[in-house]
Enzyme design. Structure first.
Site, PDB file in Angstrom:
ATOM      1  CB  SER A 212     -16.145  -9.367  10.541  1.00  9.06           C
ATOM      2  OG  SER A 212     -15.076  -8.448  10.710  1.00  9.06           O
TER       3      SER A 212
ATOM      4  N   GLY B  98     -11.562  -8.285  12.315  1.00 13.23           N
ATOM      5  CA  GLY B  98     -11.752  -7.159  13.238  1.00 13.23           C
ATOM      6  C   GLY B  98     -12.223  -5.873  12.577  1.00 13.23           C
TER       7      GLY B  98
ATOM      8  CE  LYS C 220      -8.193 -12.246  16.670  1.00 16.41           C
ATOM      9  NZ  LYS C 220      -8.376 -11.368  15.534  1.00 16.41           N
TER      10      LYS C 220
ATOM     11  CG  HIS D 260      -4.364 -15.296  13.698  1.00 10.24           C
ATOM     12  ND1 HIS D 260      -4.280 -13.947  13.479  1.00 10.24           N
ATOM     13  CD2 HIS D 260      -5.691 -15.576  13.858  1.00 10.24           C
ATOM     14  CE1 HIS D 260      -5.499 -13.426  13.512  1.00 10.24           C
ATOM     15  NE2 HIS D 260      -6.369 -14.399  13.747  1.00 10.24           N
TER      16      HIS D 260
ATOM     17  CG  ASN E 158      -7.738 -16.189  18.217  1.00 11.54           C
ATOM     18  OD1 ASN E 158      -7.186 -16.081  19.308  1.00 11.54           O
ATOM     19  ND2 ASN E 158      -7.176 -15.775  17.086  1.00 11.54           N
TER      20      ASN E 158
HETATM   21  P1  13P Z   1     -12.733 -11.180  14.338  1.00 12.33           P
HETATM   22  O1  13P Z   1     -13.830 -12.215  14.488  1.00 12.33           O
HETATM   23  O2  13P Z   1     -12.608 -10.282  15.522  1.00 12.33           O
HETATM   24  O3  13P Z   1     -12.831 -10.478  13.023  1.00 12.33           O
HETATM   25  O4  13P Z   1     -11.339 -12.003  14.311  1.00 12.33           O
HETATM   26  C1  13P Z   1     -11.218 -13.082  13.471  1.00 12.33           C
HETATM   27  C2  13P Z   1      -9.954 -13.786  13.813  1.00 12.33           C
HETATM   28  O5  13P Z   1      -8.873 -13.288  13.558  1.00 12.33           O
HETATM   29  C3  13P Z   1     -10.050 -15.094  14.487  1.00 12.33           C
HETATM   30  O6  13P Z   1      -8.826 -15.736  14.515  1.00 12.33           O
END
Ligand code: 13P
Length: 254
Positions: free
Chosen positions: A208, A169, A11, A93, A9
């Protein structure tokens, strides 16, 4: 029975220049045992779909509107994602739930729209840190699972991603036991509702995930793959995660 899935993802990250990262992924991964899904920003879906050509990599959106069309400035329908080359879409999400106040009912409506357009919905659920510390994790996950997954969902049309909000994150991850407990709970909850078809729903862990923890996370029972944020942006980070999943899948082959 369940094809493992490595999903990225992106984002709100990436421009056309970022597609060079995808070329490296396409060259490195062709295992039939693992499915790879990339969900770039909507602006890149058509370009990514064109670039991948016949490669089995899947392309997905990060959200869709519940309506098929209409006066919804700035929104994108599932039909439009499909038209641009997507076959998947993430819904619910935690960043949508938090930043846009999306409810379980809205998430379920988006999943129904995805299904109506022929897209597979990746439905995200997960507890906040306060909820975990209050001992409410399974209550929250159970409630979100019940209310966000439409009745007509099947293992073919729907993937569930368990993403603890506090692990996204942050570099923090639950212990393997905590992940295992939630995935086992989700499978049972789906069994109670969908019967034998529950065995076909793929359950992803997200929050993460990185090369250094992927091997142990993929060894947890009922973890069928990962939904990866930050570590999906660069092939050098995402490729070892896909590789760890390929190895986990191969170790299960008869
Ligand atoms: P991270 O892998 O950056 O923690 O994000 C996870 C996430 O929200 C995937 O949709």
């Amino acid at each position: 029975m369940r094809r493992r899935l490595a999903a990225g993802n992106w984002k709100m990250n990436g421009t056309a220049a970022s597609l060079s990262e995808v070329e490296k992924l396409l060259e490195a991964h062709l295992s039939p045992n693992v499915e790879i899904l990339l969900c770039p920003p909507a602006t890149l879906i058509a370009q990514l779909a064109a670039k991948k050509g016949q490669h089995p990599l899947m392309v997905g959106g990060q959200d869709c509107h519940a309506a098929a069309s209409g006066a919804h400035t700035g929104d994108i329908s599932a039909e439009q994602l499909k038209d641009a080359g997507a076959t998947y879409v993430i819904v619910g999400h935690s960043e949508r739930r938090t930043n846009h106040g999306e409810t379980d009912e809205q998430v379920a409506a988006k999943a129904r729209a995805a299904h109506a357009a022929g897209l597979t919905a990746v439905i995200c659920i997960g507890e906040t840190l306060a909820e975990r510390e209050a001992g409410q994790t399974l209550d929250v996950v159970g409630r979100q699972l019940d209310a966000s997954v439409p009745d007509a969902a099947t293992g073919q049309t729907t993937v569930i991603a368990y993403e603890p909000v506090w692990a996204i994150g942050t570099g923090l991850t639950p212990t393997n036991e905590q992940i295992g407990e939630v995935h086992d709970f989700m499978r049972s909850r789906l069994s109670a509702r969908f019967g034998a078809d529950a065995a076909f729903f793929r359950l992803l862990y997200g929050g993460s995930v990185k090369a250094s923890n992927a091997v142990e996370i993929f060894a947890i029972p009922d973890v069928d793959g990962a939904l990866v944020g930050g570590a999906s942006l660069k092939a050098a980070d995402f490729s070892p995660i896909v590789q760890a999943l390929e190895q986990a899948a191969e170790s299960e082959l008869p």
